[in-house]
Scaffold this motif. Structure first.
Motif, PDB file in Angstrom:
ATOM      1  N   THR A 251       6.863  45.546  17.868  1.00 29.69           N
ATOM      2  CA  THR A 251       5.981  44.673  18.655  1.00 29.69           C
ATOM      3  C   THR A 251       4.597  45.303  18.809  1.00 29.69           C
ATOM      4  N   ALA A 252       4.564  46.600  19.106  1.00 26.74           N
ATOM      5  CA  ALA A 252       3.282  47.296  19.253  1.00 26.74           C
ATOM      6  C   ALA A 252       2.497  47.266  17.945  1.00 26.74           C
ATOM      7  N   PHE A 253       3.199  47.398  16.823  1.00 30.26           N
ATOM      8  CA  PHE A 253       2.526  47.329  15.526  1.00 30.26           C
ATOM      9  C   PHE A 253       1.872  45.965  15.324  1.00 30.26           C
ATOM     10  N   ARG A 254       2.606  44.886  15.643  1.00 28.80           N
ATOM     11  CA  ARG A 254       2.060  43.538  15.468  1.00 28.80           C
ATOM     12  C   ARG A 254       0.879  43.289  16.406  1.00 28.80           C
ATOM     13  N   GLU A 255       0.986  43.831  17.618  1.00 22.79           N
ATOM     14  CA  GLU A 255      -0.057  43.610  18.617  1.00 22.79           C
ATOM     15  C   GLU A 255      -1.188  44.630  18.525  1.00 22.79           C
ATOM     16  N   LYS A 256      -1.093  45.555  17.593  1.00 24.52           N
ATOM     17  CA  LYS A 256      -2.126  46.567  17.349  1.00 24.52           C
ATOM     18  C   LYS A 256      -2.455  47.348  18.625  1.00 24.52           C
ATOM     19  N   ARG A 257      -1.402  47.873  19.234  1.00 27.04           N
ATOM     20  CA  ARG A 257      -1.552  48.697  20.434  1.00 27.04           C
ATOM     21  C   ARG A 257      -0.620  49.892  20.341  1.00 27.04           C
TER      22      ARG A 257
END
Length: 264
Positions: A251-257
């Motif tokens: 999820t963090a990868f997709r949200e760039k965070r």
């Protein structure tokens, strides 16, 4: 006053052998205190990475304090000794019968001799200072390493280098250790602990469950056939599929965070 100091810096636990006057060698009491320090670290859900070092700038750990070990060894009944120090944790705790899945970094500031060398070998990553020296000197006194040195050293540096170190009992310096892959990095003495702690903090920011799973696979695959080892790796990856760590990471990868891992 304890000979083993522990300090919590966020998710990193710093463990210091505080016996500089004996080159940070361990007597039975200090060894038992170090075992308990490892147990507390392992049981603490907030502690993600440990760094172990020795007090002062001359020694990481010079092995067993032979003066007190000789006396205690003679006075302890064989069954008690066997239960506590053969069937129980090895020298320094993590060398035998104490599996810790969390990453452990050794900051080797000077001599790592015999049992102290074996303690460093039981860590996952080793940083050292330029004055570090390593040796398994046991053959000089009529015995051989018995806390993992004969097992871990060939896995880390290869059989040929391990044979040279074990059969000669001679010391090797930091540059030699780095060249054969015994240590990961060499840092100036006044920067060593800071660099190790910074690296540990970076490790603590990574996903703890994949770290533990990967460490388990790398340990257990030693001696397996390639087919067995690959199956173990694949099974471990599958088991990560239902964890919060992998959901948060993707999820963090997709949200760039930056990911916020919980370790579950």
């Amino acid at each position: 006053m304890t000979d083993i100091l522990t300090e919590t810096r966020g998710p990193v636990t710093l463990i210091t052998i505080d016996r500089a006057d004996t080159m940070n060698s361990l007597d039975f009491a200090a060894n038992d205190a170090l075992v308990e320090a490892w147990r507390r670290f392992d049981a603490d859900p907030e502690a993600r990475v440990a760094v172990i070092t020795g007090a002062g700038d001359k020694a990481f750990c010079a092995g067993a304090d032979l003066k007190t070990y000789t006396i205690d060894f003679a006075n302890r009944p064989a069954p008690e000794f066997r239960q506590r120090y053969t069937d129980g944790p090895g020298f320094g705790g993590i060398t035998r019968n104490m599996e810790i899945g969390k990453p452990i970094v050794a900051a080797i500031n000077g001599f790592a001799i015999s049992g102290g060398f074996e303690l460093a070998l039981a860590c996952d990553i080793r940083f050292c200072s330029p004055n570090a020296e390593f040796a398994l000197q046991d053959v000089k006194w009529g015995f051989h390493a018995c806390d993992g040195g004969l097992i871990r050293l060939p896995q880390i540096v290869g059989l040929g280098h391990a044979m040279e170190i074990v059969l000669s009992g001679e010391r090797i310096d930091a540059e030699h250790a780095f060249r054969i892959g015994l240590v990961n990095r060499i840092h100036p003495a006044d920067q060593l602990l800071g660099k190790a702690m910074d690296y540990a903090a970076m490790l603590a920011s990574r996903a703890p469950l994949p770290q533990r799973f990967a460490k388990d696979v790398m340990r257990r695959s030693v001696g397996m056939t390639l087919e067995e080892a690959l199956r173990l790796e694949s099974r471990s990856f599958y088991d990560l599929g239902g964890t919060q760590d992998i959901r948060e990471g993707t999820t963090a990868f997709r949200e760039k965070r930056a990911a916020r891992f919980r370790g579950d």
